[in-house]
Design an enzyme around this catalytic site. Structure first.
Site, PDB file in Angstrom:
ATOM      1  N   ASP A  95       0.811  -1.209   0.000  1.00  0.00           N
ATOM      2  CA  ASP A  95       0.000   0.000   0.000  1.00  0.00           C
ATOM      3  C   ASP A  95       0.852   1.270   0.000  1.00  0.00           C
ATOM      4  O   ASP A  95       2.071   1.224   0.161  1.00  0.00           O
ATOM      5  CB  ASP A  95      -0.947   0.014   1.205  1.00  0.00           C
TER       6      ASP A  95
ATOM      7  N   ASN B  19      -8.034  -3.299  14.026  1.00  0.00           N
ATOM      8  CA  ASN B  19      -9.405  -3.626  13.637  1.00  0.00           C
ATOM      9  C   ASN B  19      -9.445  -4.807  12.658  1.00  0.00           C
ATOM     10  O   ASN B  19     -10.467  -5.072  12.048  1.00  0.00           O
ATOM     11  CB  ASN B  19     -10.095  -2.402  13.022  1.00  0.00           C
TER      12      ASN B  19
ATOM     13  N   HIS C 151      -7.486  -5.123   9.933  1.00  0.00           N
ATOM     14  CA  HIS C 151      -7.142  -4.844   8.545  1.00  0.00           C
ATOM     15  C   HIS C 151      -5.801  -5.471   8.166  1.00  0.00           C
ATOM     16  O   HIS C 151      -4.911  -5.615   8.984  1.00  0.00           O
ATOM     17  CB  HIS C 151      -7.173  -3.342   8.238  1.00  0.00           C
TER      18      HIS C 151
ATOM     19  N   GLU D 201      -9.865  -2.149   5.191  1.00  0.00           N
ATOM     20  CA  GLU D 201     -10.576  -1.913   6.434  1.00  0.00           C
ATOM     21  C   GLU D 201     -11.806  -2.828   6.529  1.00  0.00           C
ATOM     22  O   GLU D 201     -12.271  -3.365   5.520  1.00  0.00           O
ATOM     23  CB  GLU D 201     -11.024  -0.447   6.510  1.00  0.00           C
TER      24      GLU D 201
END
Length: 244
Positions: free
Chosen positions: A67, A136, A138, A143
């Protein structure tokens, strides 16, 4: 899945580096999928140390990063391109033309996503994909969502991710709100996946990702369906397993 228990962050980093170095030695022209953030830094340091001792050769290795923040130039000290140069590329004999990271300055998101997917296809796929795990759930910047995104795409970062990353910036206002990321489908196409996890704050999400239902609400849960996943986690990250 193979699970390797490490004593602490240092031990996790060394064990992970062993797996990465074995991939390079077995296939000198391998394609590595690289991750950024604090989790893989120790492993990269260990790889650099082994390179300096003459044990590793990166001259034929190709890389593709997961990313990149949207809106940051490559020379910005918080861009993931800069991170990779500082933490690995400039310390080993890798050919920079063989390293690939999404272009955060490309405003046409569909064009950039398609370009990056084409690069990955031309590389012949990823031999070993390195992953960290977000609080979370990811992986990359995928996400929690209602679906598993298939290919490289642009994402709006959730507040929990922005909060976790603000320590790298002067203020939370400087943290980018969007990023390009490989999709879940892109990640899962890697031949082998290495998931690195450290810290008690990751214990619950690690347990949920590997032992809970496969759901896009916990993106990392998709790893349960991959045929070749290695998890290297320290005792703190595995503390939830001890009580279940």
């Amino acid at each position: 899945m193979k699970l390797y228990r490490a004593k602490d962050y240092y031990d996790m980093s060394r064990k992970a580096a062993n797996i990465i170095s074995a991939q390079i030695i077995m296939k000198p022209n391998c394609v590595l999928g690289l991750a950024t953030g604090s989790t893989p830094v120790g492993a990269y340091k260990q790889l650099i140390e082994w390179y300096n001792k003459g044990d590793l050769d990166f001259s034929r290795v190709k890389t593709a990063n997961l990313d990149e923040y949207k809106g940051l130039t490559r020379d910005n000290d918080q861009s993931y391109y800069h991170f990779m140069k500082q933490n690995l590329f400039m310390h080993v004999n890798i050919d920079l033309t063989n390293t690939h990271i999404p272009d955060g300055m490309e405003s046409d998101t569909e064009k950039e996503a398609a370009r990056y997917e084409e690069i990955l296809r031309n590389l012949g796929g990823i031999d070993l994909q390195i992953l960290g795990l977000g609080h979370n759930g990811h992986i990359g910047f995928n996400e929690p969502s209602d679906i598993f995104p298939k290919d490289t795409h642009i994402v709006d970062l959730q507040e929990s991710t922005i909060e976790a990353n603000k320590r790298f910036f002067e203020s939370v206002d400087q943290v980018p709100r969007q990023a390009y990321t490989m999709g879940i489908g892109t990640i899962i196409r890697a031949k082998k996946i290495l998931l690195m996890v450290s810290g008690e704050d990751k214990a619950e999400i690690l347990y949920n990702a590997l032992c809970g239902p496969v759901t896009p609400k916990v993106p990392a849960s998709i790893l349960q369906l991959h045929p070749d996943v290695i998890i290297v986690a320290d005792e703190a990250a595995l503390s939830k397993w001890e009580t279940n």
